[in-house]
Design a protein around this motif. Structure first.
Motif, PDB file in Angstrom:
ATOM      1  N   THR A  39      36.552  64.162 -75.472  1.00 60.37           N
ATOM      2  CA  THR A  39      35.538  64.942 -74.768  1.00 60.37           C
ATOM      3  C   THR A  39      35.626  64.586 -73.285  1.00 60.37           C
ATOM      4  O   THR A  39      36.254  63.601 -72.906  1.00 60.37           O
ATOM      5  N   ALA A  40      34.937  65.377 -72.478  1.00 60.86           N
ATOM      6  CA  ALA A  40      34.729  64.983 -71.087  1.00 60.86           C
ATOM      7  C   ALA A  40      34.012  63.631 -71.122  1.00 60.86           C
ATOM      8  O   ALA A  40      33.220  63.363 -72.024  1.00 60.86           O
ATOM      9  N   GLY A  74      31.180  68.592 -79.379  1.00 65.58           N
ATOM     10  CA  GLY A  74      30.573  68.489 -78.060  1.00 65.58           C
ATOM     11  C   GLY A  74      29.135  68.974 -78.017  1.00 65.58           C
ATOM     12  O   GLY A  74      28.459  68.841 -77.006  1.00 65.58           O
ATOM     13  N   ALA A  75      28.639  69.532 -79.118  1.00 71.04           N
ATOM     14  CA  ALA A  75      27.293  70.110 -79.152  1.00 71.04           C
ATOM     15  C   ALA A  75      26.217  69.052 -78.900  1.00 71.04           C
ATOM     16  O   ALA A  75      26.351  67.898 -79.314  1.00 71.04           O
ATOM     17  N   VAL A  76      25.153  69.478 -78.227  1.00 64.15           N
ATOM     18  CA  VAL A  76      23.993  68.614 -78.016  1.00 64.15           C
ATOM     19  C   VAL A  76      23.247  68.512 -79.345  1.00 64.15           C
ATOM     20  O   VAL A  76      22.864  69.523 -79.928  1.00 64.15           O
ATOM     21  N   VAL A  77      23.042  67.295 -79.802  1.00 63.65           N
ATOM     22  CA  VAL A  77      22.290  67.047 -81.029  1.00 63.65           C
ATOM     23  C   VAL A  77      20.844  66.730 -80.680  1.00 63.65           C
ATOM     24  O   VAL A  77      19.923  67.108 -81.391  1.00 63.65           O
ATOM     25  N   GLU A  78      20.659  66.040 -79.562  1.00 69.48           N
ATOM     26  CA  GLU A  78      19.322  65.657 -79.107  1.00 69.48           C
ATOM     27  C   GLU A  78      19.331  65.561 -77.592  1.00 69.48           C
ATOM     28  O   GLU A  78      20.280  65.021 -77.009  1.00 69.48           O
ATOM     29  N   GLY A  79      18.287  66.113 -76.939  1.00 66.85           N
ATOM     30  CA  GLY A  79      18.186  66.129 -75.490  1.00 66.85           C
ATOM     31  C   GLY A  79      17.943  64.755 -74.912  1.00 66.85           C
ATOM     32  O   GLY A  79      17.897  63.796 -75.647  1.00 66.85           O
ATOM     33  N   ARG A  86      32.353  69.130 -72.948  1.00 63.32           N
ATOM     34  CA  ARG A  86      33.616  69.835 -73.174  1.00 63.32           C
ATOM     35  C   ARG A  86      34.479  68.982 -74.100  1.00 63.32           C
ATOM     36  O   ARG A  86      34.540  67.763 -73.950  1.00 63.32           O
ATOM     37  N   THR A  87      35.118  69.624 -75.059  1.00 63.22           N
ATOM     38  CA  THR A  87      36.029  68.922 -75.962  1.00 63.22           C
ATOM     39  C   THR A  87      37.449  69.402 -75.696  1.00 63.22           C
ATOM     40  O   THR A  87      37.655  70.491 -75.146  1.00 63.22           O
ATOM     41  N   PHE A  88      38.406  68.588 -76.097  1.00 61.86           N
ATOM     42  CA  PHE A  88      39.809  68.893 -75.872  1.00 61.86           C
ATOM     43  C   PHE A  88      40.598  68.634 -77.152  1.00 61.86           C
ATOM     44  O   PHE A  88      40.325  67.659 -77.856  1.00 61.86           O
ATOM     45  N   PRO A  89      41.591  69.487 -77.439  1.00 64.58           N
ATOM     46  CA  PRO A  89      42.438  69.258 -78.607  1.00 64.58           C
ATOM     47  C   PRO A  89      43.199  67.935 -78.474  1.00 64.58           C
ATOM     48  O   PRO A  89      43.612  67.555 -77.372  1.00 64.58           O
TER      49      PRO A  89
END
Length: 103
Positions: A39-40, A74-79, A86-89
């Motif tokens: 990820t970033a 990369g999704a936000v699970v909790e604020g 951003r994710t990368f292969p």
């Protein structure tokens, strides 16, 4: 898109995450259940290195304000963050971890 060597698998021995600069980008490389993800390395909420965060299950917690992100998507699970990381292969060739980045 170009594949870049990001790390050697041994760099993650005993670690859940490492921060690495690859082609001028700050990237966090994770090992989850023997698989590697990227990820970033900068939190989308405020400047903090995700590689300094805490890996819990499939998530990484930002060390600054405890935003929680799914490492695989990369999704936000909790604020408090609202924008996904951003994710990368990633692929592994021998012992090298490669990350695909935009040109």
């Amino acid at each position: 898109m170009t594949w870049h060597k990001a790390a050697d698998a041994a760099e993650l021995d005993g670690k859940d995450v490492v921060g690495i600069e690859v082609a001028g980008r700050e990237i966090a490389i994770y090992r989850l259940d023997g698989e590697f993800f990227a990820t970033a390395n900068i939190c989308t909420h405020q400047f903090a290195l995700m590689s300094d965060g805490y890996v819990e299950g499939n998530c990484v917690e930002c060390p600054l304000h405890q935003a929680l992100f799914d490492i695989r998507t990369g999704a936000v699970v909790e604020g408090p963050a609202e924008e996904a990381l951003r994710t990368f292969p990633v692929r592994v060739e021998g012992t090298e971890i490669l990350v695909e980045l935009p040109d």
